[in-house]
Scaffold this motif. Sequence first.
Motif, short mmCIF file in Angstrom:
data_model
loop_
_atom_site.label_atom_id
_atom_site.label_comp_id
_atom_site.label_asym_id
_atom_site.label_seq_id
_atom_site.Cartn_x
_atom_site.Cartn_y
_atom_site.Cartn_z
N ALA A 50 3.02 13.17 7.43
CA ALA A 50 1.82 12.46 7.00
C ALA A 50 1.69 12.61 5.49
CB ALA A 50 0.58 13.03 7.70
N MET A 51 1.45 11.50 4.80
CA MET A 51 1.41 11.50 3.34
C MET A 51 0.18 10.76 2.83
SD MET A 51 5.39 10.91 2.26
CE MET A 51 6.43 12.37 2.06
N ARG A 52 -0.25 11.14 1.64
CA ARG A 52 -1.39 10.49 1.01
C ARG A 52 -1.00 9.10 0.52
NH1 ARG A 52 -5.86 11.77 1.91
NH2 ARG A 52 -5.80 13.91 1.10
N ARG A 53 -1.85 8.13 0.80
CA ARG A 53 -1.61 6.77 0.28
C ARG A 53 -1.74 6.78 -1.24
NH1 ARG A 53 -1.71 1.96 2.80
NH2 ARG A 53 -1.45 2.08 5.06
N PRO A 54 -0.80 6.11 -1.91
CA PRO A 54 -0.89 6.06 -3.37
C PRO A 54 -1.98 5.09 -3.81
CG PRO A 54 0.94 4.71 -2.63
CD PRO A 54 0.39 5.40 -1.41
N LYS A 55 -2.51 5.31 -5.00
CA LYS A 55 -3.46 4.37 -5.58
C LYS A 55 -2.69 3.15 -6.06
CE LYS A 55 -6.99 3.89 -9.17
NZ LYS A 55 -7.71 4.57 -10.28
N MET A 56 -3.16 1.95 -5.69
CA MET A 56 -2.47 0.73 -6.03
C MET A 56 -2.82 0.27 -7.45
SD MET A 56 -0.51 -0.56 -3.50
CE MET A 56 0.20 1.09 -3.59
N PRO A 57 -1.83 -0.02 -8.29
CA PRO A 57 -2.12 -0.56 -9.62
C PRO A 57 -2.49 -2.03 -9.53
CG PRO A 57 0.24 -0.51 -9.28
CD PRO A 57 -0.39 0.13 -8.05
N SER A 58 -3.03 -2.57 -10.62
CA SER A 58 -3.25 -4.02 -10.66
C SER A 58 -1.90 -4.70 -10.78
CB SER A 58 -4.12 -4.39 -11.86
OG SER A 58 -3.41 -4.17 -13.08
N ALA A 59 -1.84 -5.98 -10.40
CA ALA A 59 -0.60 -6.72 -10.54
C ALA A 59 -0.18 -6.79 -12.00
CB ALA A 59 -0.78 -8.13 -9.97
N GLU A 60 -1.15 -6.93 -12.89
CA GLU A 60 -0.84 -7.00 -14.32
C GLU A 60 -0.17 -5.72 -14.81
OE1 GLU A 60 -3.68 -10.14 -13.38
OE2 GLU A 60 -3.59 -8.00 -12.88
N ASP A 61 -0.72 -4.57 -14.43
CA ASP A 61 -0.13 -3.30 -14.85
C ASP A 61 1.24 -3.10 -14.23
OD1 ASP A 61 -2.31 -2.72 -16.40
OD2 ASP A 61 -3.25 -1.37 -14.94
N LEU A 62 1.37 -3.44 -12.96
CA LEU A 62 2.65 -3.26 -12.27
C LEU A 62 3.75 -4.08 -12.91
CD1 LEU A 62 3.93 -2.01 -9.57
CD2 LEU A 62 3.73 -4.33 -8.70
N LEU A 63 3.46 -5.35 -13.21
CA LEU A 63 4.49 -6.25 -13.70
C LEU A 63 4.81 -6.02 -15.17
CD1 LEU A 63 3.47 -9.56 -11.90
CD2 LEU A 63 5.05 -7.78 -11.15
N ALA A 64 3.96 -5.29 -15.87
CA ALA A 64 4.22 -5.01 -17.28
C ALA A 64 5.41 -4.08 -17.46
CB ALA A 64 2.98 -4.41 -17.94
N THR A 65 5.56 -3.12 -16.56
CA THR A 65 6.67 -2.16 -16.64
C THR A 65 7.13 -1.84 -15.23
OG1 THR A 65 5.69 -1.17 -18.61
CG2 THR A 65 7.46 0.04 -17.54
N CYS A 66 8.29 -2.37 -14.85
CA CYS A 66 8.81 -2.14 -13.51
C CYS A 66 9.97 -1.15 -13.54
CB CYS A 66 9.23 -3.47 -12.88
SG CYS A 66 7.82 -4.42 -12.30
N ARG A 67 10.74 -1.13 -12.48
CA ARG A 67 11.74 -0.08 -12.32
C ARG A 67 12.86 -0.15 -13.34
NH1 ARG A 67 15.22 -1.62 -6.94
NH2 ARG A 67 15.25 -3.87 -7.21
N ASN A 68 13.02 -1.28 -14.03
CA ASN A 68 14.06 -1.37 -15.05
C ASN A 68 13.55 -0.93 -16.42
OD1 ASN A 68 12.35 -3.43 -15.70
ND2 ASN A 68 13.85 -5.09 -15.47
N GLY A 69 12.29 -0.48 -16.48
CA GLY A 69 11.72 -0.01 -17.73
C GLY A 69 11.10 -1.08 -18.58
N GLY A 70 11.28 -2.34 -18.20
CA GLY A 70 10.71 -3.45 -18.95
C GLY A 70 9.85 -4.30 -18.05
N PRO A 71 9.36 -5.43 -18.56
CA PRO A 71 8.53 -6.31 -17.73
C PRO A 71 9.32 -6.94 -16.59
CG PRO A 71 9.06 -7.36 -19.81
CD PRO A 71 9.53 -5.94 -19.92
#
Length: 286
Positions: free
Chosen positions: A109-130
């Motif tokens: 059982a794990m704590r649900r993460p806080k969801m970022p806004s779409a704008e914040d998420l898409l600004a910096t993704c897993r490749n380090g860029g937008p």
Amino acid sequence: MSFVEVETLDDPRLDAYARLTEAQLRNKLEPEKGIFIAESLKVIDRALAGGMVPLSVLMTPEWMDAAADMLERIQQAGEGGADVPIYVGPADELQKLTGFKLTRGILCAMRRPKMPSAEDLLATCRNGGPARRVAVLEGIVDHTNVGAIFRSAAALNVDAVLVTPTCCDPLYRRAVRVSMGTVFQVPWTRLGEDMHDWPDRGLERLHALGFKTAAMALSDDSLSLGDPALAAEEKLALVFGTEGDGLSPRTIATCDYTVRIPMSHGVDSLNVAAASAVAFWELCAR
């Protein structure tokens, strides 16, 4: 480690595993207290690597040696440095849990993460860029399909996944299981909080971020998936619709492109999970 022997699933400390519904686990009224269940060592490993916080473990005794290293990591990742209780129960009792045979004998059982806004998420993704290639899921209600889409997204270089308000939760147990834990590897969030936020408001937000939107649907004026115009777009959001009915007419009308996958032998469409994999392969960086 804090090993706790339990004899029966009736133990109230096991409510999260044995009695609470998915909606109760999600806890919409107090999302900061919501939890989800990760099943199997591989999924738990990816959840920990993705920064998820463990709250408790339920397992059978025969897995204690094989899971020893994982249990150490779980303890180190405990909330606020607190010990994570590890409930150990007899195999014949835990087998009563639906799908327990598929978990390889361990759940967390794990704590649900806080969801970022779409704008914040898409600004910096897993490749380090937008983000440049994004999947949007409209109204997909089958947990298996959502999990499979996440697995393809992770394998085929999708930068992020956006889930519309009518889509099922990617952290439902079956979705997490089918994704093989890749739901913790691909950045994702919800695009709006209720049905009024999609499609107009959601698509407006994507357009404001510089994305062209491509509705995956059949129509007389649709482009082939291999059309060079699609690959040439700097930022492209691929929008996939619900099983059966597909995307809503409003969504299709508001997107910049309507895109089809060319097919043979009179087949008109693919399952949404299969279609997403084909589209990701064609349009995401390899």
